[in-house]
Design a protein around this motif. Structure first.
Motif, PDB file in Angstrom:
ATOM      1  N   TYR A  98      14.225  -5.071  17.152  1.00  0.00           N
ATOM      2  CA  TYR A  98      12.832  -5.422  17.437  1.00  0.00           C
ATOM      3  C   TYR A  98      12.444  -6.706  16.721  1.00  0.00           C
ATOM      4  CZ  TYR A  98      12.433  -0.992  19.714  1.00  0.00           C
ATOM      5  OH  TYR A  98      12.628   0.042  20.585  1.00  0.00           O
ATOM      6  N   SER A 136       7.434  -4.922  15.933  1.00  0.00           N
ATOM      7  CA  SER A 136       7.386  -3.472  16.136  1.00  0.00           C
ATOM      8  C   SER A 136       6.025  -2.854  15.848  1.00  0.00           C
ATOM      9  CB  SER A 136       8.449  -2.794  15.268  1.00  0.00           C
ATOM     10  OG  SER A 136       8.175  -3.012  13.893  1.00  0.00           O
ATOM     11  N   THR A 177       5.265  -4.162  21.107  1.00  0.00           N
ATOM     12  CA  THR A 177       6.629  -4.214  20.590  1.00  0.00           C
ATOM     13  C   THR A 177       7.412  -5.201  21.448  1.00  0.00           C
ATOM     14  OG1 THR A 177       7.376  -2.354  21.964  1.00  0.00           O
ATOM     15  CG2 THR A 177       6.641  -1.830  19.736  1.00  0.00           C
ATOM     16  N   GLU A 234      13.854  -7.427  13.081  1.00  0.00           N
ATOM     17  CA  GLU A 234      13.466  -6.662  11.909  1.00  0.00           C
ATOM     18  C   GLU A 234      14.629  -5.760  11.501  1.00  0.00           C
ATOM     19  OE1 GLU A 234       9.910  -4.523  12.986  1.00  0.00           O
ATOM     20  OE2 GLU A 234       8.821  -6.353  13.456  1.00  0.00           O
ATOM     21  N   GLY A 294      16.940  -2.604  10.810  1.00  0.00           N
ATOM     22  CA  GLY A 294      17.057  -1.312  11.465  1.00  0.00           C
ATOM     23  C   GLY A 294      17.439  -1.434  12.921  1.00  0.00           C
ATOM     24  N   ARG A 330       6.791   9.067  16.322  1.00  0.00           N
ATOM     25  CA  ARG A 330       8.002   9.119  15.497  1.00  0.00           C
ATOM     26  C   ARG A 330       9.266   9.069  16.352  1.00  0.00           C
ATOM     27  NH1 ARG A 330       8.079  14.768  12.396  1.00  0.00           N
ATOM     28  NH2 ARG A 330       9.647  13.608  11.274  1.00  0.00           N
ATOM     29  N   SER A 386      11.111   2.077  18.318  1.00  0.00           N
ATOM     30  CA  SER A 386      10.566   1.109  17.364  1.00  0.00           C
ATOM     31  C   SER A 386      10.202   1.777  16.040  1.00  0.00           C
ATOM     32  CB  SER A 386       9.345   0.401  17.953  1.00  0.00           C
ATOM     33  OG  SER A 386       8.332   1.335  18.294  1.00  0.00           O
ATOM     34  N   MET A 387       9.962   3.074  16.050  1.00  0.00           N
ATOM     35  CA  MET A 387       9.695   3.809  14.810  1.00  0.00           C
ATOM     36  C   MET A 387      10.999   4.347  14.208  1.00  0.00           C
ATOM     37  SD  MET A 387       6.567   3.399  14.209  1.00  0.00           S
ATOM     38  CE  MET A 387       6.338   4.517  12.852  1.00  0.00           C
ATOM     39  N   LYS A 436      12.546   2.105  11.761  1.00  0.00           N
ATOM     40  CA  LYS A 436      11.879   2.029  10.460  1.00  0.00           C
ATOM     41  C   LYS A 436      12.008   3.334   9.676  1.00  0.00           C
ATOM     42  CE  LYS A 436       8.171  -0.960  12.139  1.00  0.00           C
ATOM     43  NZ  LYS A 436       6.726  -1.047  12.364  1.00  0.00           N
ATOM     44  N   HIS A 437      11.925   4.442  10.394  1.00  0.00           N
ATOM     45  CA  HIS A 437      11.963   5.784   9.787  1.00  0.00           C
ATOM     46  C   HIS A 437      13.005   6.615  10.522  1.00  0.00           C
ATOM     47  CE1 HIS A 437       8.333   4.710   7.644  1.00  0.00           C
ATOM     48  NE2 HIS A 437       7.785   4.356   8.781  1.00  0.00           N
TER      49      HIS A 437
END
Length: 160
Positions: A29, A32, A37, A82, A84, A141, A145-146, A149-150
């Motif tokens: 991404y 994000s 996005t 980014e 991840g 979640r 795109s999430m 990050k997570h």
């Protein structure tokens, strides 16, 4: 340019027996934030750039714009994304009048499998195969795109 889809978790690998195609996908991404996005993807032997807007209240509909780019361009853009990267195999699984896209994730998202079905309207009926589990449409979640990050592997360590 409106994407309407429903998203589900998977309860077994039974979908693989009915898959008509599978392809490896690597994506990152450039942006994000939920409002917009910007995704770069290498999907099989093709590259793509996609812009998605924020979802509506149900989470089933949102703006989507996508263009094919060269694999070389996509690979260059992935280098400036980014942190991840998402790595997964996508299976195309016909069911009734629709084709489910089932993603099996790797890396930090290993163990997560999610199915999406694209619809022409939010009220359109569709067949639900036995391997579908809980619906997670609109649960951010589960957005790729999430997940970058997570990651799924860290969910049990985080508080919801």
């Amino acid at each position: 340019m409106l994407e309407i889809e429903r998203k589900f978790l998977i309860n077994s690998n039974d979908f693989k027996a009915d898959a008509i195609k599978e392809m490896r996908i690597t994506q990152g991404y450039l942006c994000s934030v939920p409002e917009r996005t910007v995704r770069v993807r290498v999907k099989g032997e093709k590259g793509f750039m996609t812009v998605k807007g924020i979802g509506n209240e149900s989470g089933a509909s949102r703006f989507e714009w996508e263009r094919e780019i060269s694999v070389a361009e996509a690979q260059s853009l992935l280098k400036i994304c980014e942190p991840g990267v998402i790595d997964k195999t996508r299976y195309l699984v016909p069911c009734g009048e629709h084709t489910y896209e089932v993603d099996e994730f790797y890396g930090e998202n290993q163990g997560l499998m999610v199915a999406e079905v694209e619809l022409s309207s939010e009220s359109e009926a569709f067949k639900k195969p036995s391997w579908l589990a809980e619906e997670v449409t609109g649960q951010t979640r589960y957005y790729n795109s999430m997940l970058m990050k997570h990651p799924y592997s860290k969910w049990s360590l985080e508080t919801d």
